[in-house]
Design a protein around this motif. Structure first.
Motif, short mmCIF file in Angstrom:
data_model
loop_
_atom_site.label_atom_id
_atom_site.label_comp_id
_atom_site.label_asym_id
_atom_site.label_seq_id
_atom_site.Cartn_x
_atom_site.Cartn_y
_atom_site.Cartn_z
N GLY A 26 0.76 -1.28 -0.21
CA GLY A 26 -0.02 0.02 -0.03
C GLY A 26 0.86 1.15 -0.18
O GLY A 26 0.26 2.36 -0.12
N LEU A 27 2.13 1.23 0.12
CA LEU A 27 2.82 2.52 0.09
C LEU A 27 3.13 3.02 -1.28
O LEU A 27 2.99 2.26 -2.25
N ASP A 28 3.40 4.23 -1.53
CA ASP A 28 3.59 4.71 -2.92
C ASP A 28 4.88 4.23 -3.46
O ASP A 28 6.16 4.37 -2.65
N PRO A 29 4.97 3.75 -4.68
CA PRO A 29 6.15 2.93 -5.11
C PRO A 29 7.36 4.18 -5.19
O PRO A 29 8.25 3.81 -5.35
N GLN A 40 13.82 4.42 -3.82
CA GLN A 40 12.46 4.63 -3.46
C GLN A 40 11.78 3.15 -3.13
O GLN A 40 12.71 2.21 -3.23
N VAL A 41 10.63 3.27 -2.80
CA VAL A 41 10.01 1.70 -2.19
C VAL A 41 10.16 0.51 -3.29
O VAL A 41 10.60 -0.44 -3.10
N ARG A 42 10.07 1.24 -4.53
CA ARG A 42 10.20 0.27 -5.70
C ARG A 42 11.55 -0.31 -5.55
O ARG A 42 11.71 -1.65 -6.11
N ASP A 43 12.54 0.27 -5.49
CA ASP A 43 13.93 -0.06 -5.63
C ASP A 43 14.14 -0.95 -4.44
O ASP A 43 14.85 -2.09 -4.41
#
Length: 250
Positions: A26-29, A40-43
């Motif tokens: 649910g976090l912003d990527p 970032q979260v995606r990384d």
């Protein structure tokens, strides 16, 4: 210490991967990861998920496999990331179990037991679980024996004879006998006394005084040791400690 107990390592890898997965859900990527300023979260998700799959492929194929390029990662839509992460951990566990924990495989700079990768990726995931927790602003709990094992393995890697080829900064840790002590406050846990020698880093479990000492709960020591928390509880030569932290950051 977790050591090389397959069942325990597998259990902990599932737990911390699941914990990380639940935390990022649910976090912003594109949300920045404060403890990894370039990420970032995606990384964070891509790094952990691909590391598990990379190690599993090394074990399955018994050959050196190039580290995946994060920019080419395909973890799917963010809603699927938690399951994608959990699957990666399962693939790694299954690969070690299939060949046998003691089967010889490539382990970065030499041959070693397949279970090396289970411990290495568990400890990597454990630290990145903390990154996710700091990003989401939630509590991060870690068993003292587990935190201690992450520190121990980190020192084993830094003091490895081929470490300077893999991480050139480690060469800067050579010295002339300067000592550092990481001292946990939990009863029954040994400290880590590090000596900087002309040949490289040496360490032992000891509570003997050192030129600089860092004291605190072992969970916090781990987070300080890996650069996730500012270093506190320091007595002695702060410049020596700052130099160590600068050249061991990852």
């Amino acid at each position: 210490m977790l050591g090389l107990d397959f069942d325990l390592l597998a259990k902990r890898l599932r737990e911390h991967t699941a914990g990380l997965a639940a935390t990022i859900d649910g976090l912003d990527p594109a949300m920045p990861v404060p403890t990894c300023p370039e990420w970032q979260v995606r990384d964070l998700v891509v790094h952990v998920g691909h590391a598990h799959r990379w190690a599993a492929e090394i074990i399955r194929t018994d050959r050196r496999v190039p580290l995946p390029d994060p920019s080419e990662a395909t973890p799917g839509p963010p809603a699927n990331w938690p399951e994608w992460l959990r699957l990666g951990a399962t693939l790694l566990i299954d690969a070690v179990q299939a060949v046998g924990p003691q089967a010889k495989v490539w382990i970065v700079a030499a041959e070693g037991p397949a279970i090396f990768w289970l411990r290495r990726l568990l400890n990597d995931t454990t630290v990145h679980h903390a990154d996710a927790a700091f990003t989401a602003g939630v509590d991060y709990k870690l068993d003292p024996d587990h935190a201690a094992d992450v520190i121990t393995e980190g020192l084993q890697l830094i003091s490895y004879s081929g470490a300077e080829k893999l991480k050139p900064e480690v060469a800067e840790l050579r010295g002339t006998g300067q000592t550092l002590l990481w001292r946990p406050e939990e009863p029954g846990l040994d400290g880590w006394r590090i000596t900087r020698t002309p040949e490289g880093v040496r360490w032992e479990h000891s509570a003997e005084d050192a030129d600089v000492t860092v004291s605190g709960p072992v969970r916090d020591l781990l987070l300080m040791f890996t650069g996730r928390l500012p270093v506190g509880g320091v007595t002695g030569d702060r410049a020596l400690l700052d130099h160590w932290v600068t050249h061991t950051a990852f």
